[in-house]
Scaffold this motif. Structure first.
Motif, PDB file in Angstrom:
ATOM      1  N   ARG A   1      11.255 -10.169   5.165  1.00  0.00           N
ATOM      2  CA  ARG A   1      12.260 -10.221   5.803  1.00  0.00           C
ATOM      3  C   ARG A   1      12.038 -10.160   7.116  1.00  0.00           C
ATOM      4  N   PRO A   2      12.726 -10.837   8.023  1.00  0.00           N
ATOM      5  CA  PRO A   2      12.430 -10.965  10.067  1.00  0.00           C
ATOM      6  C   PRO A   2      12.987  -9.336  10.710  1.00  0.00           C
ATOM      7  N   VAL A   3      12.661  -8.166  11.131  1.00  0.00           N
ATOM      8  CA  VAL A   3      13.435  -7.521  11.418  1.00  0.00           C
ATOM      9  C   VAL A   3      13.575  -7.837  12.752  1.00  0.00           C
ATOM     10  N   ALA A   4      14.439  -7.104  13.853  1.00  0.00           N
ATOM     11  CA  ALA A   4      14.739  -7.474  14.985  1.00  0.00           C
ATOM     12  C   ALA A   4      13.906  -6.940  16.159  1.00  0.00           C
TER      13      ALA A   4
ATOM     14  N   ILE B   1       9.433   0.087  -2.351  1.00  0.00           N
ATOM     15  CA  ILE B   1       9.479  -1.887  -1.965  1.00  0.00           C
ATOM     16  C   ILE B   1       9.289  -2.799  -1.353  1.00  0.00           C
ATOM     17  N   LEU B   2       8.304  -1.792  -0.161  1.00  0.00           N
ATOM     18  CA  LEU B   2       7.477  -2.769   0.575  1.00  0.00           C
ATOM     19  C   LEU B   2       5.834  -2.617   0.490  1.00  0.00           C
ATOM     20  N   SER B   3       5.467  -4.201   1.085  1.00  0.00           N
ATOM     21  CA  SER B   3       4.201  -4.171   0.291  1.00  0.00           C
ATOM     22  C   SER B   3       3.364  -4.406   1.554  1.00  0.00           C
ATOM     23  N   ALA B   4       4.031  -4.402   2.387  1.00  0.00           N
ATOM     24  CA  ALA B   4       2.846  -5.159   3.924  1.00  0.00           C
ATOM     25  C   ALA B   4       3.955  -5.089   4.616  1.00  0.00           C
TER      26      ALA B   4
ATOM     27  N   CYS C   1      14.782   1.831   9.832  1.00  0.00           N
ATOM     28  CA  CYS C   1      16.580   1.652   9.659  1.00  0.00           C
ATOM     29  C   CYS C   1      16.277   0.731   8.632  1.00  0.00           C
ATOM     30  N   GLU C   2      16.502  -0.665   8.929  1.00  0.00           N
ATOM     31  CA  GLU C   2      16.229  -1.937   7.680  1.00  0.00           C
ATOM     32  C   GLU C   2      16.065  -1.451   6.663  1.00  0.00           C
ATOM     33  N   LEU C   3      14.504  -0.147   6.347  1.00  0.00           N
ATOM     34  CA  LEU C   3      14.274  -0.240   4.697  1.00  0.00           C
ATOM     35  C   LEU C   3      15.397   0.905   4.717  1.00  0.00           C
ATOM     36  N   ARG C   4      15.290   2.078   5.025  1.00  0.00           N
ATOM     37  CA  ARG C   4      16.442   2.529   5.019  1.00  0.00           C
ATOM     38  C   ARG C   4      18.047   2.821   3.814  1.00  0.00           C
ATOM     39  N   THR C   5      17.873   1.153   4.558  1.00  0.00           N
ATOM     40  CA  THR C   5      19.585   0.668   4.019  1.00  0.00           C
ATOM     41  C   THR C   5      19.152   0.309   3.274  1.00  0.00           C
ATOM     42  N   ILE C   6      18.078  -0.665   3.108  1.00  0.00           N
ATOM     43  CA  ILE C   6      17.304  -1.258   2.092  1.00  0.00           C
ATOM     44  C   ILE C   6      16.431  -0.280   0.420  1.00  0.00           C
ATOM     45  N   ALA C   7      16.428   0.540   0.840  1.00  0.00           N
ATOM     46  CA  ALA C   7      16.654   1.441  -0.559  1.00  0.00           C
ATOM     47  C   ALA C   7      18.178   2.443  -0.727  1.00  0.00           C
ATOM     48  N   ALA C   8      18.402   2.752   0.112  1.00  0.00           N
ATOM     49  CA  ALA C   8      19.609   3.102  -0.241  1.00  0.00           C
ATOM     50  C   ALA C   8      20.673   1.802  -1.112  1.00  0.00           C
ATOM     51  N   CYS C   9      20.942   1.055  -0.742  1.00  0.00           N
ATOM     52  CA  CYS C   9      21.421  -0.038  -1.781  1.00  0.00           C
ATOM     53  C   CYS C   9      20.748  -0.033  -3.112  1.00  0.00           C
ATOM     54  N   ALA C  10      19.206  -0.012  -3.358  1.00  0.00           N
ATOM     55  CA  ALA C  10      18.279  -0.652  -3.871  1.00  0.00           C
ATOM     56  C   ALA C  10      19.263   0.695  -5.133  1.00  0.00           C
ATOM     57  N   ARG C  11      19.138   2.045  -4.528  1.00  0.00           N
ATOM     58  CA  ARG C  11      19.376   3.081  -5.649  1.00  0.00           C
ATOM     59  C   ARG C  11      20.987   2.718  -6.528  1.00  0.00           C
ATOM     60  N   ARG C  12      21.926   2.176  -5.971  1.00  0.00           N
ATOM     61  CA  ARG C  12      22.832   1.813  -6.363  1.00  0.00           C
ATOM     62  C   ARG C  12      23.420   1.255  -7.514  1.00  0.00           C
TER      63      ARG C  12
ATOM     64  N   ALA D   1       8.003  -6.943  20.958  1.00  0.00           N
ATOM     65  CA  ALA D   1       6.771  -6.537  19.263  1.00  0.00           C
ATOM     66  C   ALA D   1       8.004  -6.627  18.368  1.00  0.00           C
ATOM     67  N   ARG D   2       6.901  -8.020  17.482  1.00  0.00           N
ATOM     68  CA  ARG D   2       7.931  -8.149  15.946  1.00  0.00           C
ATOM     69  C   ARG D   2       7.309  -7.662  14.478  1.00  0.00           C
ATOM     70  N   LEU D   3       8.103  -6.860  13.545  1.00  0.00           N
ATOM     71  CA  LEU D   3       7.459  -6.912  12.580  1.00  0.00           C
ATOM     72  C   LEU D   3       8.555  -8.100  11.024  1.00  0.00           C
ATOM     73  N   ASP D   4       7.721  -8.324  10.221  1.00  0.00           N
ATOM     74  CA  ASP D   4       7.951  -9.098   9.656  1.00  0.00           C
ATOM     75  C   ASP D   4       7.775  -8.010   8.537  1.00  0.00           C
ATOM     76  N   LEU D   5       8.651  -7.746   7.267  1.00  0.00           N
ATOM     77  CA  LEU D   5       8.513  -7.048   6.309  1.00  0.00           C
ATOM     78  C   LEU D   5       8.407  -7.793   4.982  1.00  0.00           C
ATOM     79  N   LEU D   6       6.923  -7.044   4.475  1.00  0.00           N
ATOM     80  CA  LEU D   6       7.440  -8.368   2.564  1.00  0.00           C
ATOM     81  C   LEU D   6       7.408  -7.118   1.841  1.00  0.00           C
ATOM     82  N   LEU D   7       8.081  -7.269   1.163  1.00  0.00           N
ATOM     83  CA  LEU D   7       9.186  -6.654   0.139  1.00  0.00           C
ATOM     84  C   LEU D   7       8.824  -7.032  -1.448  1.00  0.00           C
ATOM     85  N   LEU D   8       8.516  -5.967  -2.125  1.00  0.00           N
ATOM     86  CA  LEU D   8       8.447  -6.614  -3.091  1.00  0.00           C
ATOM     87  C   LEU D   8       9.719  -6.929  -4.550  1.00  0.00           C
ATOM     88  N   SER D   9      11.026  -6.775  -3.634  1.00  0.00           N
ATOM     89  CA  SER D   9      11.291  -7.147  -4.609  1.00  0.00           C
ATOM     90  C   SER D   9      11.288  -8.442  -4.974  1.00  0.00           C
TER      91      SER D   9
END
Length: 105
Positions: A71-74, A35-38, A94-105, A57-65
């Motif tokens: 998606r910026p992270v706190a 689900i994560l590209s970069a 934690c954010e990715l765990r939640t996204i992955a769980a929602c994707a499985r539903r 420190a700030r992270l931005d997630l680049l998702l494949l969806s």
């Protein structure tokens, strides 16, 4: 092909040690490569807070969806720059765990 990472330093020069820490933390996110590209990591020296410099420190997630591709992270701050980076990756995991769980539903 793994998850890519771009690092930006603001207000101070980075180091190989810090890049190594960020790379080690990135390995934790590899399990979400479906689900994560970069990630984009920005580390900023925020100035003196008392006798120490604080780092942000700030992270931005680049998702494949299709939806929520970017998606910026706190933000995470700490006087120890490596600890700020570790905390940012904790939040991202934690954010990715939640996204992955929602994707499985």
């Amino acid at each position: 092909m793994g998850v890519g990472m771009q690092i930006v330093y603001l207000g101070f020069a980075g180091s190989r040690t810090l890049e190594g820490e960020a790379g080690a933390q990135l390995v934790r996110l590899e399990r979400y490569s479906a689900i994560l590209s970069a990630v984009r990591l920005a580390i900023e020296a925020m100035g003196m807070m008392g006798p120490q410099t604080m780092y942000d420190a700030r992270l931005d997630l680049l998702l494949l969806s299709r939806a929520d591709r970017y998606r910026p992270v706190a933000r995470c701050s700490h006087a120890n720059v490596q600890e700020a980076v570790r905390r940012a990756f904790d939040v991202a995991e934690c954010e990715l765990r939640t996204i992955a769980a929602c994707a499985r539903r």
